[in-house]
Design a protein around this motif. Sequence first.
Motif, PDB file in Angstrom:
ATOM      1  N   ILE A   1       0.820  -1.202   0.000  1.00 18.79           N
ATOM      2  CA  ILE A   1       0.000   0.000   0.000  1.00 18.79           C
ATOM      3  C   ILE A   1       0.858   1.257   0.000  1.00 18.79           C
ATOM      4  N   GLY A   2       2.097   1.167   0.529  1.00 18.10           N
ATOM      5  CA  GLY A   2       2.988   2.316   0.466  1.00 18.10           C
ATOM      6  C   GLY A   2       3.278   2.718  -0.967  1.00 18.10           C
ATOM      7  N   ALA A   3       3.542   1.737  -1.821  1.00 19.75           N
ATOM      8  CA  ALA A   3       3.771   2.015  -3.238  1.00 19.75           C
ATOM      9  C   ALA A   3       2.498   2.518  -3.897  1.00 19.75           C
ATOM     10  N   GLY A   4       1.347   1.955  -3.493  1.00 21.37           N
ATOM     11  CA  GLY A   4       0.078   2.430  -4.044  1.00 21.37           C
ATOM     12  C   GLY A   4      -0.177   3.877  -3.693  1.00 21.37           C
ATOM     13  N   LEU A   5       0.077   4.247  -2.448  1.00 22.02           N
ATOM     14  CA  LEU A   5      -0.086   5.637  -2.027  1.00 22.02           C
ATOM     15  C   LEU A   5       0.866   6.549  -2.789  1.00 22.02           C
ATOM     16  N   ALA A   6       2.088   6.074  -3.009  1.00 19.00           N
ATOM     17  CA  ALA A   6       3.064   6.871  -3.752  1.00 19.00           C
ATOM     18  C   ALA A   6       2.619   7.081  -5.194  1.00 19.00           C
ATOM     19  N   ARG A   7       2.146   6.022  -5.824  1.00 23.21           N
ATOM     20  CA  ARG A   7       1.698   6.139  -7.218  1.00 23.21           C
ATOM     21  C   ARG A   7       0.529   7.107  -7.345  1.00 23.21           C
ATOM     22  N   HIS A   8      -0.421   7.009  -6.416  1.00 28.83           N
ATOM     23  CA  HIS A   8      -1.577   7.900  -6.512  1.00 28.83           C
ATOM     24  C   HIS A   8      -1.195   9.329  -6.162  1.00 28.83           C
ATOM     25  N   ALA A   9      -0.338   9.511  -5.167  1.00 28.04           N
ATOM     26  CA  ALA A   9       0.125  10.857  -4.834  1.00 28.04           C
ATOM     27  C   ALA A   9       0.808  11.499  -6.030  1.00 28.04           C
ATOM     28  N   SER A  10       1.618  10.714  -6.726  1.00 25.68           N
ATOM     29  CA  SER A  10       2.297  11.227  -7.920  1.00 25.68           C
ATOM     30  C   SER A  10       1.291  11.604  -8.998  1.00 25.68           C
ATOM     31  N   SER A  11       0.258  10.798  -9.160  1.00 25.93           N
ATOM     32  CA  SER A  11      -0.755  11.087 -10.181  1.00 25.93           C
ATOM     33  C   SER A  11      -1.539  12.353  -9.860  1.00 25.93           C
ATOM     34  N   LEU A  12      -1.573  12.728  -8.573  1.00 26.58           N
ATOM     35  CA  LEU A  12      -2.247  13.965  -8.176  1.00 26.58           C
ATOM     36  C   LEU A  12      -1.358  15.191  -8.360  1.00 26.58           C
ATOM     37  N   GLY A  13      -0.096  14.968  -8.710  1.00 25.19           N
ATOM     38  CA  GLY A  13       0.821  16.070  -8.912  1.00 25.19           C
ATOM     39  C   GLY A  13       1.694  16.393  -7.715  1.00 25.19           C
ATOM     40  N   MET A  14       1.853  15.429  -6.807  1.00 24.83           N
ATOM     41  CA  MET A  14       2.717  15.643  -5.654  1.00 24.83           C
ATOM     42  C   MET A  14       4.147  15.226  -5.969  1.00 24.83           C
ATOM     43  N   THR A  15       5.100  15.882  -5.341  1.00 22.15           N
ATOM     44  CA  THR A  15       6.468  15.389  -5.303  1.00 22.15           C
ATOM     45  C   THR A  15       6.517  14.341  -4.197  1.00 22.15           C
ATOM     46  N   VAL A  16       6.993  13.152  -4.518  1.00 27.16           N
ATOM     47  CA  VAL A  16       6.905  12.037  -3.580  1.00 27.16           C
ATOM     48  C   VAL A  16       8.302  11.594  -3.156  1.00 27.16           C
ATOM     49  N   VAL A  17       8.549  11.624  -1.861  1.00 23.73           N
ATOM     50  CA  VAL A  17       9.789  11.100  -1.304  1.00 23.73           C
ATOM     51  C   VAL A  17       9.523   9.658  -0.896  1.00 23.73           C
ATOM     52  N   LEU A  18      10.211   8.739  -1.565  1.00 17.77           N
ATOM     53  CA  LEU A  18       9.994   7.305  -1.387  1.00 17.77           C
ATOM     54  C   LEU A  18      11.010   6.786  -0.380  1.00 17.77           C
ATOM     55  N   ALA A  19      10.619   6.718   0.879  1.00 16.17           N
ATOM     56  CA  ALA A  19      11.522   6.276   1.934  1.00 16.17           C
ATOM     57  C   ALA A  19      11.337   4.788   2.176  1.00 16.17           C
ATOM     58  N   ASP A  20      12.421   4.040   2.084  1.00 17.95           N
ATOM     59  CA  ASP A  20      12.334   2.595   2.278  1.00 17.95           C
ATOM     60  C   ASP A  20      13.716   2.075   2.680  1.00 17.95           C
TER      61      ASP A  20
END
Length: 288
Positions: free
Chosen positions: A21-40
């Motif tokens: 779900i972390g990757a899912g949230l990142a993908r959707h955040a990106s589709s909304l136009g957010m800059t996404v910091v992928l911490a893992d």
Amino acid sequence: MSARDLYSGGVAVITGAGAGIGAGLARHASSLGMTVVLADIDAGAADALAGELNAAGGHAVPAVCDVRDPDSVAALAERVYADVGPVRLLVNNAGVEQFGYLWDTPVANWNRVVDVNVSGVFHGIRAFLPKMIEAGHPSWVWNLSSIGGVAVVPLQAPYIMSKHAVLALTECLALEVAHAGHDHIHVQAVLPGAVVSNIFESAGGVDGDGSDVEAAESQRLAMLDIKAEAMDPVTAAQVVFDQAAEGRFYLLTQPDYVGAAMTERANVLASQRAPILRTARRFDPATQ
């Protein structure tokens, strides 16, 4: 106001962003136009997802971070504010599972669950929230609990305990933010139901010496059965973002399914019923 109106152009920091779900949230955040910091903690997973999102026209920044280590999370916050910008959305998502009887659980496995699932959320709040408060801009904190945060299940006690803890922590945090008068900070609890991930495959088990390995692995198989019918992570993320934009506190990936578990939990507590062991192999929140 829509999720795009609220979040587009902002920075999202998501822990455990490399999968599930972390990757899912990142993908959707990106589709909304957010800059996404992928911490893992998995650099390869973060790099691969960043490559995917950037190739699609997004702006994603991979970052290696071990949420068990407060210094690692604090360093992440410093880098984000110095190099990316103020955070509009913090998602404390990183989590791990554990199967087996509680008395068979290795101490190291218990500590892993607590350190990632509970302390990891705390470290995220400690590192980022003061900066979000100081910035003075509308900002959101999402902590990932689970349907397991409102249910009781045998052979998963460390995980279930941790998600109950995260839910209580988040509810208390919302009150504390309000008590301190930080009206621009919005705290919300995310309670996913079954969402496709590798959490069950990577879950800890028990040692063979004197421990009931069969019981632990049987529970893993039961959870893998549920995974076969689990929700797509991007679909789950869209539901969460839309509910957050509506101003809800409890963000449920499957409102009916997770909501039934919440109702049943409330009924159990109100009636002071003792836990009842069900014989059904598959978890049904309506029978817990």
